[in-house]
Design a protein around this motif. Sequence first.
Motif, PDB file in Angstrom:
ATOM      1  N   TYR A  55       9.652  68.984-125.927  1.00 30.27           N
ATOM      2  CA  TYR A  55       8.962  68.299-124.832  1.00 30.27           C
ATOM      3  C   TYR A  55       7.524  68.803-124.712  1.00 30.27           C
ATOM      4  N   LEU A  56       7.371  70.114-124.689  1.00 29.42           N
ATOM      5  CA  LEU A  56       6.040  70.707-124.537  1.00 29.42           C
ATOM      6  C   LEU A  56       5.128  70.404-125.714  1.00 29.42           C
ATOM      7  N   ALA A  57       5.701  70.243-126.891  1.00 30.54           N
ATOM      8  CA  ALA A  57       4.918  69.940-128.088  1.00 30.54           C
ATOM      9  C   ALA A  57       4.609  68.442-128.212  1.00 30.54           C
ATOM     10  N   ASP A  58       5.095  67.650-127.268  1.00 32.02           N
ATOM     11  CA  ASP A  58       4.920  66.191-127.302  1.00 32.02           C
ATOM     12  C   ASP A  58       5.553  65.546-128.538  1.00 32.02           C
ATOM     13  N   TRP A  59       6.672  66.099-128.969  1.00 34.52           N
ATOM     14  CA  TRP A  59       7.425  65.509-130.071  1.00 34.52           C
ATOM     15  C   TRP A  59       8.420  64.534-129.460  1.00 34.52           C
ATOM     16  N   HIS A  60       7.911  63.364-129.081  1.00 39.75           N
ATOM     17  CA  HIS A  60       8.677  62.382-128.315  1.00 39.75           C
ATOM     18  C   HIS A  60       9.967  61.961-129.015  1.00 39.75           C
ATOM     19  N   SER A 180      12.845  58.033-121.513  1.00 39.58           N
ATOM     20  CA  SER A 180      11.387  58.046-121.559  1.00 39.58           C
ATOM     21  C   SER A 180      10.847  59.295-120.903  1.00 39.58           C
ATOM     22  N   TYR A 181       9.680  59.641-121.329  1.00 39.08           N
ATOM     23  CA  TYR A 181       8.940  60.704-120.642  1.00 39.08           C
ATOM     24  C   TYR A 181       7.481  60.550-120.893  1.00 39.08           C
TER      25      TYR A 181
END
Length: 181
Positions: A55-60, A180-181
């Motif tokens: 999540y923190l790395a934006d690896w959706h 989603s996020y």
Amino acid sequence: MDHLLQELVQFVLRIDAMAVDIVVELRRPLFTKVMNSVTGLGSASAGLVFLGLFYLADWHREFKLTLAALILSGVIVGSLMLLVQRPYPPQPVCLTGGAETIAHSFPSGHAAAVSVYAMVAHRSKILPFVITTSAAILIAFSRFYLGTHYLSDTVFGVLIGIGAVLVAERMLDSDRLPISY
């Protein structure tokens, strides 16, 4: 058909008993320490850490697929543990009782979780597949080596993890699972 199923179950139980005997003979103090150190990477707590990192790395894509597959495999593993209620193997080195809500041997939730990580890494352009899969194999083996699961529990856990990723991937691709996020 019942007879064939009973024979298959008896065959698996014989293989499990032989495998326990072999692994008990192969245990060595240093290797046992290593296995005790790595086994926790398949726990629910570790799963939350990995999800947080994704999540923190934006690896959706990796985050969504891992989350969906871990939820799916967790439901399957928990349901099977309640249904089958297989006792732990004899002569365990460690048991994770107390930390778990369900304490039975079949199937291995740790093996399912690390298989999810390996499958997600296989489908990712970001995650290191060889490193992740090597760690997953070591962690899955640790469950059997430490006597927390029988060989068949671990193998079945791996199959659950693989299947959970395949199902979660299809559900995410079809928008039936809107994460989603």
